[in-house]
Design a protein around this motif. Structure first.
Motif, short mmCIF file in Angstrom:
data_model
loop_
_atom_site.label_atom_id
_atom_site.label_comp_id
_atom_site.label_asym_id
_atom_site.label_seq_id
_atom_site.Cartn_x
_atom_site.Cartn_y
_atom_site.Cartn_z
N THR A 68 0.84 -1.21 0.00
CA THR A 68 0.00 0.00 0.00
C THR A 68 0.87 1.25 0.00
O THR A 68 0.61 2.22 -0.71
N GLN A 69 1.96 1.21 0.77
CA GLN A 69 2.87 2.37 0.80
C GLN A 69 3.43 2.63 -0.60
O GLN A 69 3.46 3.77 -1.06
N TYR A 70 3.85 1.55 -1.27
CA TYR A 70 4.41 1.72 -2.62
C TYR A 70 3.37 2.31 -3.57
O TYR A 70 3.68 3.23 -4.35
N LYS A 71 2.15 1.82 -3.51
CA LYS A 71 1.09 2.34 -4.39
C LYS A 71 0.94 3.85 -4.24
O LYS A 71 0.72 4.56 -5.22
N ASN A 72 1.07 4.33 -3.01
CA ASN A 72 0.88 5.76 -2.74
C ASN A 72 2.00 6.65 -3.30
O ASN A 72 1.80 7.84 -3.52
N ILE A 73 3.19 6.08 -3.49
CA ILE A 73 4.34 6.91 -3.92
C ILE A 73 5.00 6.35 -5.18
O ILE A 73 6.13 6.70 -5.52
N LYS A 74 4.26 5.49 -5.87
CA LYS A 74 4.80 4.72 -7.00
C LYS A 74 5.52 5.58 -8.05
O LYS A 74 6.63 5.27 -8.46
N GLU A 75 4.87 6.67 -8.46
CA GLU A 75 5.43 7.47 -9.54
C GLU A 75 6.84 7.99 -9.21
O GLU A 75 7.76 7.85 -10.02
N ASP A 76 6.96 8.57 -8.02
CA ASP A 76 8.25 9.13 -7.59
C ASP A 76 9.32 8.05 -7.47
O ASP A 76 10.48 8.25 -7.87
N ILE A 77 8.92 6.92 -6.89
CA ILE A 77 9.88 5.83 -6.69
C ILE A 77 10.34 5.28 -8.04
O ILE A 77 11.55 5.13 -8.27
N ASP A 78 9.40 5.01 -8.90
CA ASP A 78 9.76 4.44 -10.21
C ASP A 78 10.69 5.38 -10.97
O ASP A 78 11.67 4.95 -11.58
N ALA A 79 10.40 6.68 -10.93
CA ALA A 79 11.24 7.66 -11.62
C ALA A 79 12.64 7.68 -11.03
O ALA A 79 13.64 7.74 -11.78
N ALA A 80 12.73 7.60 -9.72
CA ALA A 80 14.05 7.65 -9.06
C ALA A 80 14.89 6.43 -9.46
O ALA A 80 16.08 6.56 -9.76
N ILE A 81 14.26 5.26 -9.48
CA ILE A 81 14.99 4.04 -9.84
C ILE A 81 15.43 4.10 -11.32
O ILE A 81 16.58 3.82 -11.65
N LYS A 82 14.49 4.50 -12.17
CA LYS A 82 14.81 4.59 -13.60
C LYS A 82 15.98 5.52 -13.86
O LYS A 82 16.83 5.26 -14.71
N ASN A 83 16.01 6.60 -13.14
CA ASN A 83 17.06 7.59 -13.30
C ASN A 83 18.44 7.00 -12.99
O ASN A 83 19.41 7.29 -13.71
N ILE A 84 18.52 6.19 -11.95
CA ILE A 84 19.80 5.56 -11.61
C ILE A 84 20.23 4.62 -12.74
O ILE A 84 21.40 4.59 -13.14
N ILE A 85 19.27 3.85 -13.23
CA ILE A 85 19.60 2.90 -14.29
C ILE A 85 20.06 3.64 -15.55
O ILE A 85 21.04 3.28 -16.19
N LYS A 86 19.36 4.73 -15.84
CA LYS A 86 19.71 5.52 -17.01
C LYS A 86 21.13 6.08 -16.90
O LYS A 86 21.90 6.05 -17.86
N ASN A 87 21.48 6.55 -15.69
CA ASN A 87 22.80 7.16 -15.50
C ASN A 87 23.88 6.13 -15.16
O ASN A 87 25.05 6.48 -15.03
N THR A 88 23.48 4.90 -14.93
CA THR A 88 24.36 3.81 -14.47
C THR A 88 25.27 4.24 -13.31
O THR A 88 26.40 3.79 -13.19
N SER A 89 24.72 5.06 -12.42
CA SER A 89 25.54 5.51 -11.28
C SER A 89 25.23 4.62 -10.07
O SER A 89 24.76 5.07 -9.04
N PHE A 90 25.48 3.31 -10.23
CA PHE A 90 25.03 2.33 -9.24
C PHE A 90 25.76 2.39 -7.91
O PHE A 90 25.21 2.09 -6.87
N VAL A 91 27.06 2.76 -7.98
CA VAL A 91 27.87 2.76 -6.76
C VAL A 91 28.42 4.15 -6.49
O VAL A 91 29.04 4.76 -7.36
N MET A 92 28.18 4.66 -5.27
CA MET A 92 28.67 5.98 -4.84
C MET A 92 28.22 7.11 -5.76
O MET A 92 28.95 8.08 -5.98
N GLY A 93 27.02 7.02 -6.28
CA GLY A 93 26.50 8.07 -7.14
C GLY A 93 26.01 9.29 -6.37
O GLY A 93 25.97 9.28 -5.13
N GLU A 94 25.63 10.31 -7.12
CA GLU A 94 25.22 11.59 -6.51
C GLU A 94 24.05 11.43 -5.52
O GLU A 94 24.07 12.02 -4.45
#
Ligand SMILES: *Cc1c(COP(=O)(O)O)cnc(C)c1O
Length: 364
Positions: free
Chosen positions: A10-36
């Motif tokens: 239920t918590q995820y459903k409430n904030i899904k958009e922001d969370i999904d965007a944040a995760i996608k952004n990391i994948i796009k930038n490939t800044s997996f370790v010690m990123g900004e």
């Protein structure tokens, strides 16, 4: 009605958009370790704790490990803590080669500060109090006990994000260790933790030792560890940090409803003005614990026990030489405590249903 013990869906459903965007952004930038996003989370979380520094690590357990290491706790040292906690508190003490010394707790499950003085020896180098269930320990009392002694305080804040004692937010002493395990008050989508401190030297040591003892990419000052926080987890936590105050206030208000409805039937947690208990867990106490848990389960209400086997009676810790009867209150609580469903998303209907069923159990 079906009531889970925690409800991360239920918590995820409430904030899904922001969370999904944040995760996608990391994948796009490939800044997996010690990123900004890790750096910004460290800044944001330090601010949230009203402290100068937060250093992200790979789990709450590694936060405790890195904190003990940075505080100089080592082989042959003794660290005073409680048996009434999750085993990670004690694992970290072993990881630096030190020996845990247990003291009993009080009725509320927190360290009995009156028992600390007697447990201190020449080998005692640290006290590791646990802010269990989200309730802050009285750290100033411990400070009085260790005054003029070379003993450090390292706080296990894994269950107590945002908790306050007389207006001071945790950590109260110099070092606090947090966990962002998914079910914690601030939880990521895997494992992560943080060491929070006002001491720059401690922050720098943790920062270096979590990352292979690095000074620069291939220059290593010490033999360190790989105990870094993943950037993806930091990005998720940055999103969730925006909601933590709202979620915490909801937990507290749910606890007040539970207290009002249940106080005549079971022992309920005390809610006082001078402390901010953040109710990671809402824990009641009753001699009929096992029967009540079974009855609630039959009515589709999930509960938990924190913790059913005290650490001093765990097979893994046999070498410490403790036996049944050594910590009477710890043992009593392990038999009588029951954690009810507790999370921000609990509805009024769900809380009423839980309370109704508990009343039914005691009245029939
Ligand atoms: C969760 C927890 C830990 C360990 O945290 P992890 O992130 O799971 O390693 C340590 N101490 C207490 C009291 C905890 O509840």
């Amino acid at each position: 009605m079906n009531i889970p013990f925690v409800d991360l869906k239920t918590q995820y459903k409430n904030i899904k958009e922001d969370i999904d965007a944040a995760i996608k952004n990391i994948i796009k930038n490939t800044s997996f370790v010690m990123g900004e996003p890790l750096k910004s989370f460290e800044k944001n979380f330090a601010k949230y704790c009203k402290s100068k520094f937060a250093v992200g690590v790979s789990s709450g357990t590694s936060a405790l490990h890195q904190a003990l290491l940075a505080a100089g706790i080592k082989q042959g040292d003794e660290v005073i803590t409680v048996s009434h906690t999750f085993i990670a508190t004690v694992e970290a003490i072993f990881q630096v080669g030190a020996k845990p010394i247990f003291v009993d707790v009080k009725e509320d499950g927190l360290i009995d500060t009156d028992k600390i003085l007697n447990a201190i020896t020449e080998k005692t180098k640290a006290i590791l109090p646990v802010h269990l269930y989200g309730k802050p320990v009285n750290i100033s009392k411990i400070n009085e006990i260790i005054e003029n002694k070379n003993i450090k305080i390292i706080e296990d804040c894994a269950q107590a994000h945002g908790a306050e004692f007389k207006g001071t937010r945790l950590p109260i002493s110099n070092i606090g260790c947090f966990s962002f395990y998914p079910g914690k008050n601030l939880g990521c989508y895997g494992d992560a933790g943080a060491v929070v401190t006002n001491n720059e030297e401690i922050a720098e040591k943790v920062s270096m030792m979590r990352d292979h003892g690095r000074l620069s990419k291939y220059e290593h000052l010490k033999v360190g560890f790989n105990e870094r926080m993943d950037t993806i987890q930091a990005a998720i936590l940055n999103v969730k940090l925006k909601y933590i105050e709202d979620w915490t206030e909801k937990r507290i208000s749910h606890a007040k409803v539970y207290n009002k409805e249940l106080k005549s039937l079971v022992k309920v947690p005390e809610i006082t003005e001078d402390i901010r208990h953040v109710f990671h867990l809402y824990v009641i106490q009753t001699k009929k614990r096992d029967e009540l848990q079974k009855f609630l389960k039959e009515n589709n209400i999930s509960t938990g026990i924190h913790y059913p086997i005290p650490l001093h009676l765990q097979p893994a810790l046999k070498q410490l030489g403790y036996k049944e009867g050594d910590f009477p209150l710890t043992e009593k609580l392990s038999k009588e405590m029951l954690s009810l469903p507790m999370y921000a998303e609990l509805t009024d209907e769900q809380i009423s249903y839980v309370c109704e069923k508990i009343k039914e159990f005691f009245h029939d």
